[in-house]
Design an enzyme around this catalytic site. Structure first.
Site, PDB file in Angstrom:
ATOM      1  CG  ASN A 151      -0.362  -0.051   2.499  1.00 16.29           C
ATOM      2  OD1 ASN A 151       0.660  -0.697   2.699  1.00 16.29           O
ATOM      3  ND2 ASN A 151      -0.936   0.664   3.440  1.00 16.29           N
ATOM      4  CD  GLU A 249       3.911  -1.992  13.566  1.00 14.83           C
ATOM      5  OE1 GLU A 249       2.749  -1.553  13.648  1.00 14.83           O
ATOM      6  OE2 GLU A 249       4.730  -1.913  14.498  1.00 14.83           O
ATOM      7  CB  CYS A 283      -2.434   0.149   8.100  1.00 16.69           C
ATOM      8  SG  CYS A 283      -1.041   1.237   8.403  1.00 16.69           S
ATOM      9  CD  GLU A 462       7.479  -1.055  11.964  1.00 18.46           C
ATOM     10  OE1 GLU A 462       6.860  -0.168  11.339  1.00 18.46           O
ATOM     11  OE2 GLU A 462       7.924  -2.081  11.424  1.00 18.46           O
TER      12      GLU A 462
HETATM   13  P1  NAD Z   1       0.064  -9.407   2.971  1.00 15.45           P
HETATM   14  O1  NAD Z   1       0.077  -9.890   4.356  1.00 15.45           O
HETATM   15  O2  NAD Z   1      -0.678 -10.173   1.954  1.00 15.45           O
HETATM   16  O3  NAD Z   1       1.543  -9.278   2.409  1.00 15.45           O
HETATM   17  C1  NAD Z   1       2.538  -8.520   3.066  1.00 15.45           C
HETATM   18  C2  NAD Z   1       3.893  -9.080   2.707  1.00 15.45           C
HETATM   19  O4  NAD Z   1       4.017 -10.378   3.273  1.00 15.45           O
HETATM   20  C3  NAD Z   1       4.122  -9.248   1.211  1.00 15.45           C
HETATM   21  O5  NAD Z   1       5.453  -8.909   0.912  1.00 15.45           O
HETATM   22  C4  NAD Z   1       3.871 -10.731   1.009  1.00 15.45           C
HETATM   23  O6  NAD Z   1       4.513 -11.258  -0.104  1.00 15.45           O
HETATM   24  C5  NAD Z   1       4.426 -11.310   2.284  1.00 15.45           C
HETATM   25  N1  NAD Z   1       3.926 -12.641   2.649  1.00 15.45           N
HETATM   26  C6  NAD Z   1       2.767 -13.227   2.278  1.00 15.45           C
HETATM   27  N2  NAD Z   1       2.680 -14.458   2.807  1.00 15.45           N
HETATM   28  C7  NAD Z   1       3.793 -14.659   3.541  1.00 15.45           C
HETATM   29  C8  NAD Z   1       4.275 -15.724   4.336  1.00 15.45           C
HETATM   30  N3  NAD Z   1       3.600 -16.856   4.490  1.00 15.45           N
HETATM   31  N4  NAD Z   1       5.457 -15.580   4.971  1.00 15.45           N
HETATM   32  C9  NAD Z   1       6.151 -14.431   4.855  1.00 15.45           C
HETATM   33  N5  NAD Z   1       5.759 -13.401   4.106  1.00 15.45           N
HETATM   34  C10 NAD Z   1       4.587 -13.502   3.451  1.00 15.45           C
HETATM   35  O7  NAD Z   1      -0.451  -7.901   3.053  1.00 15.45           O
HETATM   36  P2  NAD Z   1      -0.736  -6.913   1.839  1.00 15.45           P
HETATM   37  O8  NAD Z   1      -2.016  -7.349   1.202  1.00 15.45           O
HETATM   38  O9  NAD Z   1       0.484  -6.749   1.021  1.00 15.45           O
HETATM   39  O10 NAD Z   1      -0.957  -5.542   2.605  1.00 15.45           O
HETATM   40  C11 NAD Z   1      -2.176  -5.118   3.112  1.00 15.45           C
HETATM   41  C12 NAD Z   1      -2.252  -5.368   4.596  1.00 15.45           C
HETATM   42  O11 NAD Z   1      -1.170  -4.729   5.264  1.00 15.45           O
HETATM   43  C13 NAD Z   1      -3.487  -4.789   5.227  1.00 15.45           C
HETATM   44  O12 NAD Z   1      -4.028  -5.726   6.123  1.00 15.45           O
HETATM   45  C14 NAD Z   1      -2.979  -3.583   5.977  1.00 15.45           C
HETATM   46  O13 NAD Z   1      -3.754  -3.174   7.087  1.00 15.45           O
HETATM   47  C15 NAD Z   1      -1.645  -4.037   6.416  1.00 15.45           C
HETATM   48  N6  NAD Z   1      -0.791  -2.905   6.734  1.00 15.45           N
HETATM   49  C16 NAD Z   1      -0.478  -2.660   8.044  1.00 15.45           C
HETATM   50  C17 NAD Z   1       0.297  -1.570   8.382  1.00 15.45           C
HETATM   51  C18 NAD Z   1       0.680  -1.269   9.812  1.00 15.45           C
HETATM   52  O14 NAD Z   1       1.590  -0.478  10.007  1.00 15.45           O
HETATM   53  N7  NAD Z   1       0.051  -1.868  10.797  1.00 15.45           N
HETATM   54  C19 NAD Z   1       0.760  -0.724   7.369  1.00 15.45           C
HETATM   55  C20 NAD Z   1       0.404  -0.995   6.056  1.00 15.45           C
HETATM   56  C21 NAD Z   1      -0.364  -2.083   5.747  1.00 15.45           C
END
Ligand code: NAD
Length: 481
Positions: A151, A249, A283, A462
Protein backbone atom coordinates in the site's frame (compact mmCIF):
# COMPACT_ATOMS: atom_id res chain seq x y z
CA UNK A 1 7.17 -4.79 -21.37
CA UNK A 2 9.97 -2.92 -19.65
CA UNK A 3 13.27 -4.60 -18.86
CA UNK A 4 12.72 -6.88 -15.89
CA UNK A 5 13.14 -6.14 -12.22
CA UNK A 6 16.08 -8.03 -10.68
CA UNK A 7 17.07 -9.25 -7.25
CA UNK A 8 19.87 -7.39 -5.47
CA UNK A 9 22.17 -9.85 -3.73
CA UNK A 10 25.72 -9.20 -2.58
CA UNK A 11 25.79 -5.93 -4.50
CA UNK A 12 24.75 -7.57 -7.79
CA UNK A 13 21.52 -7.27 -9.74
CA UNK A 14 20.53 -10.77 -10.81
CA UNK A 15 17.63 -12.99 -11.88
CA UNK A 16 16.10 -15.65 -9.63
CA UNK A 17 17.91 -18.97 -9.25
CA UNK A 18 14.82 -20.64 -10.72
CA UNK A 19 15.05 -18.55 -13.89
CA UNK A 20 11.29 -18.01 -13.49
CA UNK A 21 9.44 -14.70 -13.60
CA UNK A 22 6.28 -13.17 -12.18
CA UNK A 23 4.37 -10.32 -13.76
CA UNK A 24 3.49 -6.96 -12.23
CA UNK A 25 0.54 -4.88 -13.42
CA UNK A 26 -0.16 -1.18 -13.70
CA UNK A 27 -3.47 -0.73 -11.83
CA UNK A 28 -4.42 2.40 -13.78
CA UNK A 29 -4.65 0.46 -17.04
CA UNK A 30 -4.80 -3.14 -15.86
CA UNK A 31 -1.82 -3.91 -18.12
CA UNK A 32 1.01 -6.30 -17.30
CA UNK A 33 4.03 -4.03 -17.64
CA UNK A 34 7.09 -5.60 -16.03
CA UNK A 35 8.44 -8.96 -14.90
CA UNK A 36 10.03 -9.65 -11.54
CA UNK A 37 12.04 -12.63 -10.28
CA UNK A 38 10.04 -15.59 -8.97
CA UNK A 39 12.65 -16.26 -6.30
CA UNK A 40 12.75 -19.06 -3.76
CA UNK A 41 14.78 -20.33 -0.82
CA UNK A 42 17.93 -20.59 -2.96
CA UNK A 43 17.97 -16.83 -3.54
CA UNK A 44 17.23 -16.19 0.13
CA UNK A 45 20.10 -18.48 1.10
CA UNK A 46 22.49 -16.55 -1.14
CA UNK A 47 21.28 -13.29 0.37
CA UNK A 48 21.72 -14.59 3.94
CA UNK A 49 25.27 -15.77 3.21
CA UNK A 50 26.12 -12.37 1.68
CA UNK A 51 24.56 -10.51 4.59
CA UNK A 52 26.47 -12.49 7.20
CA UNK A 53 29.72 -11.98 5.32
CA UNK A 54 29.10 -8.22 5.13
CA UNK A 55 28.04 -7.79 8.75
CA UNK A 56 31.40 -7.46 10.58
CA UNK A 57 32.70 -4.72 8.29
CA UNK A 58 29.36 -2.87 8.20
CA UNK A 59 29.14 -2.88 11.96
CA UNK A 60 32.80 -1.87 12.23
CA UNK A 61 32.13 1.21 10.11
CA UNK A 62 30.61 2.64 13.26
CA UNK A 63 27.64 4.94 13.61
CA UNK A 64 29.15 7.77 11.63
CA UNK A 65 30.28 5.56 8.77
CA UNK A 66 26.89 3.92 8.47
CA UNK A 67 25.09 7.22 8.89
CA UNK A 68 27.14 8.71 6.10
CA UNK A 69 26.20 5.90 3.65
CA UNK A 70 22.52 6.08 4.53
CA UNK A 71 22.48 9.87 4.13
CA UNK A 72 23.99 9.37 0.67
CA UNK A 73 21.27 6.89 -0.19
CA UNK A 74 18.64 9.43 0.89
CA UNK A 75 20.28 12.09 -1.26
CA UNK A 76 20.26 9.78 -4.28
CA UNK A 77 16.54 9.04 -3.91
CA UNK A 78 15.97 12.77 -3.63
CA UNK A 79 18.03 13.35 -6.77
CA UNK A 80 15.81 10.84 -8.60
CA UNK A 81 12.63 11.90 -6.84
CA UNK A 82 10.49 12.40 -9.94
CA UNK A 83 11.46 8.98 -11.31
CA UNK A 84 10.53 7.35 -8.02
CA UNK A 85 7.26 9.29 -7.88
CA UNK A 86 6.24 8.20 -11.37
CA UNK A 87 7.23 4.60 -10.70
CA UNK A 88 5.36 4.40 -7.40
CA UNK A 89 2.20 5.81 -8.91
CA UNK A 90 2.38 3.50 -11.89
CA UNK A 91 3.08 0.38 -9.84
CA UNK A 92 0.46 1.03 -7.16
CA UNK A 93 -2.26 3.07 -8.90
CA UNK A 94 -2.05 5.91 -6.39
CA UNK A 95 -2.29 9.52 -7.61
CA UNK A 96 1.05 10.89 -8.73
CA UNK A 97 0.45 13.91 -6.51
CA UNK A 98 0.19 11.64 -3.45
CA UNK A 99 3.40 9.78 -4.26
CA UNK A 100 5.11 13.17 -4.66
CA UNK A 101 3.67 14.64 -1.47
CA UNK A 102 3.84 11.58 0.80
CA UNK A 103 5.41 8.32 -0.33
CA UNK A 104 8.79 9.27 -1.73
CA UNK A 105 9.55 12.22 0.59
CA UNK A 106 8.76 9.94 3.52
CA UNK A 107 11.11 7.24 2.20
CA UNK A 108 13.86 9.88 2.09
CA UNK A 109 12.94 11.04 5.60
CA UNK A 110 13.06 7.47 6.89
CA UNK A 111 16.71 7.18 5.87
CA UNK A 112 17.62 10.63 7.17
CA UNK A 113 15.75 10.13 10.41
CA UNK A 114 17.48 6.87 11.34
CA UNK A 115 20.84 7.87 9.86
CA UNK A 116 20.92 10.82 12.23
CA UNK A 117 19.02 9.08 15.04
CA UNK A 118 21.71 6.47 15.42
CA UNK A 119 24.22 9.23 16.18
CA UNK A 120 22.15 10.20 19.24
CA UNK A 121 21.07 6.73 20.35
CA UNK A 122 22.22 6.16 23.93
CA UNK A 123 21.59 3.28 26.26
CA UNK A 124 20.75 3.16 29.94
CA UNK A 125 22.87 2.74 33.03
CA UNK A 126 21.65 1.83 36.50
CA UNK A 127 23.64 2.73 39.61
CA UNK A 128 23.19 0.47 42.65
CA UNK A 129 24.27 2.98 45.25
CA UNK A 130 27.89 2.12 46.02
CA UNK A 131 27.54 -1.59 45.11
CA UNK A 132 27.74 -1.74 41.33
CA UNK A 133 26.95 -0.01 38.09
CA UNK A 134 24.96 -1.68 35.33
CA UNK A 135 25.12 -0.49 31.79
CA UNK A 136 23.07 -1.71 28.84
CA UNK A 137 25.15 -2.63 25.86
CA UNK A 138 22.96 -2.63 22.72
CA UNK A 139 24.51 -4.49 19.82
CA UNK A 140 23.17 -5.36 16.38
CA UNK A 141 22.37 -9.05 16.05
CA UNK A 142 23.65 -9.61 12.52
CA UNK A 143 20.99 -10.09 9.87
CA UNK A 144 17.43 -8.77 9.96
CA UNK A 145 14.54 -9.98 7.80
CA UNK A 146 12.22 -7.20 6.57
CA UNK A 147 8.94 -7.93 4.76
CA UNK A 148 6.61 -5.18 3.56
CA UNK A 149 3.19 -4.72 1.88
CA UNK A 150 1.95 -2.98 -1.28
CA UNK A 151 0.00 0.00 0.00
CA UNK A 152 2.87 2.40 0.73
CA UNK A 153 5.59 0.46 -1.05
CA UNK A 154 8.84 2.41 -0.64
CA UNK A 155 7.62 4.30 2.44
CA UNK A 156 7.07 1.12 4.49
CA UNK A 157 10.01 -0.79 3.01
CA UNK A 158 12.45 1.93 4.08
CA UNK A 159 10.73 2.36 7.46
CA UNK A 160 12.15 -1.07 8.33
CA UNK A 161 15.40 -1.14 6.39
CA UNK A 162 16.67 2.24 7.58
CA UNK A 163 16.67 1.48 11.35
CA UNK A 164 17.94 -2.06 10.77
CA UNK A 165 20.94 -0.78 8.80
CA UNK A 166 21.57 2.24 11.02
CA UNK A 167 21.72 -0.05 14.06
CA UNK A 168 24.52 -2.00 12.35
CA UNK A 169 22.69 -5.03 10.96
CA UNK A 170 22.69 -6.30 7.43
CA UNK A 171 19.31 -6.95 5.83
CA UNK A 172 17.50 -9.49 3.71
CA UNK A 173 14.35 -7.74 2.54
CA UNK A 174 11.29 -8.64 0.50
CA UNK A 175 8.99 -5.97 -0.90
CA UNK A 176 5.46 -6.91 -1.93
CA UNK A 177 5.32 -8.83 -5.20
CA UNK A 178 2.38 -6.59 -6.12
CA UNK A 179 4.50 -3.39 -6.03
CA UNK A 180 8.17 -4.31 -6.44
CA UNK A 181 9.36 -1.42 -8.64
CA UNK A 182 10.62 1.26 -6.26
CA UNK A 183 12.46 -1.28 -4.06
CA UNK A 184 14.23 -2.38 -7.24
CA UNK A 185 15.07 1.24 -8.08
CA UNK A 186 16.44 1.65 -4.57
CA UNK A 187 18.66 -1.39 -4.98
CA UNK A 188 20.11 0.16 -8.13
CA UNK A 189 21.35 3.11 -6.00
CA UNK A 190 23.01 1.16 -3.18
CA UNK A 191 26.42 0.74 -4.78
CA UNK A 192 26.53 4.42 -5.73
CA UNK A 193 25.73 5.33 -2.12
CA UNK A 194 28.75 3.32 -0.98
CA UNK A 195 26.78 0.56 0.72
CA UNK A 196 29.19 -2.40 0.76
CA UNK A 197 28.00 -5.53 -1.09
CA UNK A 198 25.77 -7.77 1.03
CA UNK A 199 24.71 -5.04 3.47
CA UNK A 200 21.26 -4.70 1.89
CA UNK A 201 19.87 -7.62 -0.10
CA UNK A 202 16.49 -7.43 -1.80
CA UNK A 203 14.84 -10.67 -2.90
CA UNK A 204 11.68 -10.39 -4.99
CA UNK A 205 8.91 -12.93 -5.21
CA UNK A 206 5.92 -14.50 -3.55
CA UNK A 207 5.17 -14.47 0.18
CA UNK A 208 4.80 -18.21 0.64
CA UNK A 209 8.13 -18.78 -1.16
CA UNK A 210 10.49 -15.87 -0.46
CA UNK A 211 8.75 -14.45 2.62
CA UNK A 212 8.48 -17.78 4.35
CA UNK A 213 12.10 -18.68 3.46
CA UNK A 214 13.17 -15.47 5.24
CA UNK A 215 10.93 -16.11 8.23
CA UNK A 216 12.07 -19.72 8.69
CA UNK A 217 15.77 -19.13 8.01
CA UNK A 218 17.78 -20.18 11.10
CA UNK A 219 20.39 -17.45 10.53
CA UNK A 220 17.89 -14.57 10.53
CA UNK A 221 17.13 -13.99 14.21
CA UNK A 222 14.66 -11.09 13.83
CA UNK A 223 11.73 -10.42 11.52
CA UNK A 224 10.08 -7.07 10.99
CA UNK A 225 6.82 -7.55 9.11
CA UNK A 226 4.08 -5.21 7.92
CA UNK A 227 1.05 -6.70 6.22
CA UNK A 228 -2.21 -8.49 6.82
CA UNK A 229 -3.24 -10.06 10.13
CA UNK A 230 -3.56 -13.56 8.65
CA UNK A 231 -0.03 -13.40 7.26
CA UNK A 232 1.20 -12.05 10.60
CA UNK A 233 -0.32 -15.04 12.38
CA UNK A 234 1.41 -17.43 9.96
CA UNK A 235 4.74 -15.65 10.49
CA UNK A 236 4.34 -15.82 14.27
CA UNK A 237 3.49 -19.53 14.03
CA UNK A 238 6.77 -20.22 12.23
CA UNK A 239 9.04 -17.73 14.00
CA UNK A 240 7.89 -18.02 17.62
CA UNK A 241 9.15 -21.60 18.22
CA UNK A 242 12.48 -20.48 16.73
CA UNK A 243 12.56 -17.73 19.41
CA UNK A 244 12.99 -14.95 16.88
CA UNK A 245 12.48 -11.32 17.67
CA UNK A 246 9.25 -10.29 15.97
CA UNK A 247 7.72 -6.96 15.09
CA UNK A 248 4.29 -7.36 13.49
CA UNK A 249 2.43 -4.36 12.07
CA UNK A 250 -0.91 -5.73 10.91
CA UNK A 251 -4.39 -4.76 9.81
CA UNK A 252 -6.78 -2.16 11.17
CA UNK A 253 -10.43 -1.18 11.28
CA UNK A 254 -10.00 2.26 12.68
CA UNK A 255 -12.87 4.20 14.23
CA UNK A 256 -13.35 7.95 13.81
CA UNK A 257 -15.36 9.36 16.74
CA UNK A 258 -17.21 12.54 15.83
CA UNK A 259 -18.71 14.42 18.77
CA UNK A 260 -21.31 17.12 18.15
CA UNK A 261 -19.11 19.84 19.63
CA UNK A 262 -16.29 19.39 17.11
CA UNK A 263 -15.05 21.99 14.67
CA UNK A 264 -17.35 20.77 11.90
CA UNK A 265 -15.57 22.06 8.80
CA UNK A 266 -12.14 20.95 9.95
CA UNK A 267 -13.53 17.53 10.91
CA UNK A 268 -15.36 17.13 7.60
CA UNK A 269 -12.37 18.01 5.45
CA UNK A 270 -10.04 15.72 7.39
CA UNK A 271 -12.54 12.86 7.57
CA UNK A 272 -12.86 12.83 3.78
CA UNK A 273 -9.05 12.49 3.68
CA UNK A 274 -8.86 9.89 6.45
CA UNK A 275 -11.46 7.82 4.58
CA UNK A 276 -10.21 7.93 1.01
CA UNK A 277 -6.53 8.90 0.82
CA UNK A 278 -4.66 6.27 -1.22
CA UNK A 279 -8.06 4.77 -2.15
CA UNK A 280 -8.59 3.91 1.52
CA UNK A 281 -5.57 1.61 1.37
CA UNK A 282 -3.66 2.96 4.35
CA UNK A 283 -3.63 0.89 7.52
CA UNK A 284 -4.38 4.15 9.38
CA UNK A 285 -7.44 5.14 7.35
CA UNK A 286 -10.58 5.63 9.42
CA UNK A 287 -13.09 3.18 8.00
CA UNK A 288 -15.78 3.25 10.70
CA UNK A 289 -17.16 6.73 11.26
CA UNK A 290 -19.09 6.99 14.52
CA UNK A 291 -21.17 10.16 14.83
CA UNK A 292 -23.00 11.57 17.84
CA UNK A 293 -26.70 11.11 17.08
CA UNK A 294 -27.64 14.80 17.25
CA UNK A 295 -25.07 15.57 14.55
CA UNK A 296 -25.74 12.50 12.41
CA UNK A 297 -28.09 13.92 9.70
CA UNK A 298 -25.98 17.04 9.21
CA UNK A 299 -22.78 15.01 9.05
CA UNK A 300 -24.20 12.43 6.65
CA UNK A 301 -25.51 14.96 4.16
CA UNK A 302 -22.40 17.13 4.19
CA UNK A 303 -20.03 14.15 4.08
CA UNK A 304 -21.81 12.41 1.20
CA UNK A 305 -21.85 15.67 -0.78
CA UNK A 306 -18.07 16.01 -0.33
CA UNK A 307 -17.41 12.39 -1.20
CA UNK A 308 -19.51 12.63 -4.37
CA UNK A 309 -17.32 15.55 -5.43
CA UNK A 310 -14.11 13.48 -5.24
CA UNK A 311 -12.67 12.84 -8.67
CA UNK A 312 -11.85 9.24 -9.53
CA UNK A 313 -9.45 9.28 -12.42
CA UNK A 314 -6.09 8.99 -14.08
CA UNK A 315 -3.40 8.87 -11.37
CA UNK A 316 -1.25 11.10 -13.59
CA UNK A 317 -3.85 13.86 -13.64
CA UNK A 318 -3.19 16.53 -11.02
CA UNK A 319 -6.95 16.94 -10.51
CA UNK A 320 -7.45 13.29 -9.51
CA UNK A 321 -8.36 12.61 -5.88
CA UNK A 322 -8.85 8.86 -6.06
CA UNK A 323 -6.72 6.61 -8.27
CA UNK A 324 -6.91 2.88 -8.96
CA UNK A 325 -6.94 0.19 -6.29
CA UNK A 326 -3.87 -2.01 -6.36
CA UNK A 327 -4.99 -5.15 -8.18
CA UNK A 328 -7.89 -6.93 -9.79
CA UNK A 329 -8.30 -9.48 -6.96
CA UNK A 330 -8.22 -6.64 -4.45
CA UNK A 331 -10.88 -4.73 -6.42
CA UNK A 332 -13.06 -7.87 -6.46
CA UNK A 333 -12.59 -8.31 -2.72
CA UNK A 334 -13.64 -4.72 -1.99
CA UNK A 335 -16.68 -5.00 -4.32
CA UNK A 336 -17.66 -8.26 -2.61
CA UNK A 337 -17.66 -6.49 0.78
CA UNK A 338 -19.95 -3.79 -0.66
CA UNK A 339 -22.31 -6.46 -2.04
CA UNK A 340 -22.23 -8.20 1.35
CA UNK A 341 -23.06 -4.94 3.13
CA UNK A 342 -26.11 -4.46 0.88
CA UNK A 343 -27.25 -7.99 1.65
CA UNK A 344 -26.82 -7.27 5.34
CA UNK A 345 -29.30 -4.39 5.04
CA UNK A 346 -26.87 -1.51 4.52
CA UNK A 347 -27.81 1.51 2.42
CA UNK A 348 -25.16 2.69 -0.03
CA UNK A 349 -25.31 6.49 0.14
CA UNK A 350 -22.78 7.00 -2.64
CA UNK A 351 -20.37 4.96 -4.75
CA UNK A 352 -20.76 1.23 -4.40
CA UNK A 353 -19.53 0.23 -7.82
CA UNK A 354 -16.57 -0.09 -10.16
CA UNK A 355 -15.82 3.00 -12.21
CA UNK A 356 -15.05 2.44 -15.88
CA UNK A 357 -12.84 5.18 -17.26
CA UNK A 358 -12.34 5.91 -20.94
CA UNK A 359 -9.58 5.06 -23.42
CA UNK A 360 -6.36 3.55 -22.15
CA UNK A 361 -7.76 3.46 -18.61
CA UNK A 362 -10.83 1.38 -19.54
CA UNK A 363 -9.44 -1.78 -17.95
CA UNK A 364 -8.07 -0.04 -14.84
CA UNK A 365 -9.23 -1.03 -11.36
CA UNK A 366 -11.23 1.92 -10.07
CA UNK A 367 -13.87 1.95 -7.35
CA UNK A 368 -16.13 4.91 -6.57
CA UNK A 369 -15.65 6.18 -2.99
CA UNK A 370 -18.38 4.43 -1.06
CA UNK A 371 -20.34 5.42 2.04
CA UNK A 372 -22.67 2.94 3.71
CA UNK A 373 -25.11 3.40 6.59
CA UNK A 374 -27.68 1.32 8.42
CA UNK A 375 -25.52 -1.72 9.19
CA UNK A 376 -25.60 -3.81 12.31
CA UNK A 377 -22.35 -3.53 14.26
CA UNK A 378 -21.73 -7.27 13.97
CA UNK A 379 -21.76 -7.49 10.18
CA UNK A 380 -18.59 -8.17 8.24
CA UNK A 381 -18.36 -4.73 6.58
CA UNK A 382 -17.98 -3.27 10.07
CA UNK A 383 -15.96 -6.00 11.77
CA UNK A 384 -13.49 -6.92 9.01
CA UNK A 385 -10.80 -4.90 7.28
CA UNK A 386 -11.87 -3.97 3.73
CA UNK A 387 -8.79 -1.85 2.94
CA UNK A 388 -10.42 0.07 0.11
CA UNK A 389 -12.46 3.23 -0.54
CA UNK A 390 -15.35 2.16 1.67
CA UNK A 391 -16.52 3.65 4.98
CA UNK A 392 -19.51 2.96 7.18
CA UNK A 393 -21.49 5.49 9.24
CA UNK A 394 -22.95 4.64 12.66
CA UNK A 395 -24.68 6.95 15.13
CA UNK A 396 -23.88 6.82 18.86
CA UNK A 397 -25.83 8.11 21.84
CA UNK A 398 -23.16 9.12 24.32
CA UNK A 399 -19.49 8.70 25.17
CA UNK A 400 -19.94 5.21 26.59
CA UNK A 401 -21.81 4.10 23.48
CA UNK A 402 -19.09 5.59 21.25
CA UNK A 403 -16.40 3.69 23.15
CA UNK A 404 -18.37 0.44 23.05
CA UNK A 405 -18.64 0.66 19.25
CA UNK A 406 -15.09 1.91 18.78
CA UNK A 407 -13.57 -0.96 20.77
CA UNK A 408 -15.83 -3.67 19.36
CA UNK A 409 -13.64 -5.07 16.57
CA UNK A 410 -10.70 -7.48 16.83
CA UNK A 411 -8.39 -4.68 15.64
CA UNK A 412 -6.70 -1.85 17.51
CA UNK A 413 -4.36 0.16 15.32
CA UNK A 414 -5.47 3.80 15.22
CA UNK A 415 -8.42 5.96 16.29
CA UNK A 416 -9.46 9.54 15.64
CA UNK A 417 -11.40 11.73 18.07
CA UNK A 418 -13.16 14.94 17.03
CA UNK A 419 -14.24 17.12 19.95
CA UNK A 420 -13.53 20.52 21.47
CA UNK A 421 -14.06 19.20 25.00
CA UNK A 422 -10.52 18.89 26.31
CA UNK A 423 -11.34 16.63 29.22
CA UNK A 424 -13.42 14.31 27.10
CA UNK A 425 -10.68 14.12 24.47
CA UNK A 426 -8.15 12.85 27.00
CA UNK A 427 -10.66 10.58 28.74
CA UNK A 428 -11.73 8.90 25.49
CA UNK A 429 -8.12 8.63 24.29
CA UNK A 430 -7.28 6.66 27.44
CA UNK A 431 -10.20 4.29 26.96
CA UNK A 432 -9.71 3.53 23.28
CA UNK A 433 -8.02 0.19 22.65
CA UNK A 434 -5.54 1.29 19.98
CA UNK A 435 -1.85 2.06 19.62
CA UNK A 436 -2.27 5.43 17.93
CA UNK A 437 -4.82 8.13 18.77
CA UNK A 438 -5.29 11.36 16.84
CA UNK A 439 -7.29 14.15 18.44
CA UNK A 440 -8.68 16.71 15.98
CA UNK A 441 -6.26 15.59 13.26
CA UNK A 442 -5.22 12.56 11.24
CA UNK A 443 -1.93 11.19 9.84
CA UNK A 444 0.13 13.80 11.62
CA UNK A 445 3.32 11.77 12.02
CA UNK A 446 6.34 12.45 14.20
CA UNK A 447 8.85 9.72 13.42
CA UNK A 448 10.07 9.69 17.03
CA UNK A 449 6.76 8.37 18.38
CA UNK A 450 5.96 4.69 19.01
CA UNK A 451 4.00 3.26 16.09
CA UNK A 452 1.96 0.06 16.21
CA UNK A 453 -1.24 -1.59 17.26
CA UNK A 454 -2.89 -3.76 19.89
CA UNK A 455 -5.10 -6.86 19.61
CA UNK A 456 -5.01 -8.24 16.05
CA UNK A 457 -3.32 -5.09 14.74
CA UNK A 458 0.07 -6.32 15.83
CA UNK A 459 2.83 -6.91 18.30
CA UNK A 460 5.61 -4.47 19.10
CA UNK A 461 6.26 -0.86 18.12
CA UNK A 462 8.22 0.77 15.34
CA UNK A 463 9.51 4.34 15.14
CA UNK A 464 12.14 6.32 17.00
CA UNK A 465 14.11 4.55 19.72
CA UNK A 466 11.60 1.68 19.65
CA UNK A 467 12.88 0.68 16.22
CA UNK A 468 16.53 0.99 17.20
CA UNK A 469 15.85 -1.09 20.29
CA UNK A 470 14.12 -3.73 18.18
CA UNK A 471 17.07 -3.94 15.82
CA UNK A 472 19.59 -4.41 18.66
CA UNK A 473 19.98 -6.92 21.49
CA UNK A 474 20.30 -5.48 24.98
CA UNK A 475 22.98 -6.93 27.22
CA UNK A 476 23.28 -5.87 30.84
CA UNK A 477 26.84 -5.53 32.10
CA UNK A 478 27.17 -5.30 35.87
CA UNK A 479 30.43 -3.90 37.28
CA UNK A 480 31.23 -4.14 40.98
CA UNK A 481 32.28 -0.80 42.37
P1 NAD B 1 0.06 -9.41 2.97
O1 NAD B 1 0.08 -9.89 4.36
O2 NAD B 1 -0.68 -10.17 1.95
O3 NAD B 1 1.54 -9.28 2.41
C1 NAD B 1 2.54 -8.52 3.07
C2 NAD B 1 3.89 -9.08 2.71
O4 NAD B 1 4.02 -10.38 3.27
C3 NAD B 1 4.12 -9.25 1.21
O5 NAD B 1 5.45 -8.91 0.91
C4 NAD B 1 3.87 -10.73 1.01
O6 NAD B 1 4.51 -11.26 -0.10
C5 NAD B 1 4.43 -11.31 2.28
N1 NAD B 1 3.93 -12.64 2.65
C6 NAD B 1 2.77 -13.23 2.28
N2 NAD B 1 2.68 -14.46 2.81
C7 NAD B 1 3.79 -14.66 3.54
C8 NAD B 1 4.28 -15.72 4.34
N3 NAD B 1 3.60 -16.86 4.49
N4 NAD B 1 5.46 -15.58 4.97
C9 NAD B 1 6.15 -14.43 4.85
N5 NAD B 1 5.76 -13.40 4.11
C10 NAD B 1 4.59 -13.50 3.45
O7 NAD B 1 -0.45 -7.90 3.05
P2 NAD B 1 -0.74 -6.91 1.84
O8 NAD B 1 -2.02 -7.35 1.20
O9 NAD B 1 0.48 -6.75 1.02
O10 NAD B 1 -0.96 -5.54 2.60
C11 NAD B 1 -2.18 -5.12 3.11
C12 NAD B 1 -2.25 -5.37 4.60
O11 NAD B 1 -1.17 -4.73 5.26
C13 NAD B 1 -3.49 -4.79 5.23
O12 NAD B 1 -4.03 -5.73 6.12
C14 NAD B 1 -2.98 -3.58 5.98
O13 NAD B 1 -3.75 -3.17 7.09
C15 NAD B 1 -1.65 -4.04 6.42
N6 NAD B 1 -0.79 -2.90 6.73
C16 NAD B 1 -0.48 -2.66 8.04
C17 NAD B 1 0.30 -1.57 8.38
C18 NAD B 1 0.68 -1.27 9.81
O14 NAD B 1 1.59 -0.48 10.01
N7 NAD B 1 0.05 -1.87 10.80
C19 NAD B 1 0.76 -0.72 7.37
C20 NAD B 1 0.40 -1.00 6.06
C21 NAD B 1 -0.36 -2.08 5.75
Amino acid sequence: MESPILNFINGQLQAAASGQWLVSHAPATGEAYVQLPDSDERDVEQAVVAAHAAFPAWNALGREGRSDRLMKLAALIERDLEKFVAAESRDNGKPLSLARRVDIPRAISNFRFFATGILHFASESHMMDDVAVNYTDRQPFGVAGCISPWNLPLYLFTWKIAPALAAGNCVVAKPSEVTPMTAYMLSALCNEAGLPPGVLNIVHGLGPKVGSAIVSHPRIPAISFTGGTKTGAEIARVAAPMFKKLSLELGGKNPVLVFADCDFEDMLKTTVRSSFTNQGQICLCGSRILIERSLYPRFRDAFVARVKALRVGDPNDAATDVGAVVSEPHMEKVLAYIAGAKKDGGTVLCGGERVKLAGALANGWYIAPTVIEGLDNNCSAIQEEIFGPVVTLQPFDDEADALRLANSTPYGLASVIWTNDLKRAHRVARELKAGIIWINCWMVRDLRTPFGGVKQSGVGREGGWEALRFFTEAKNVCVRL
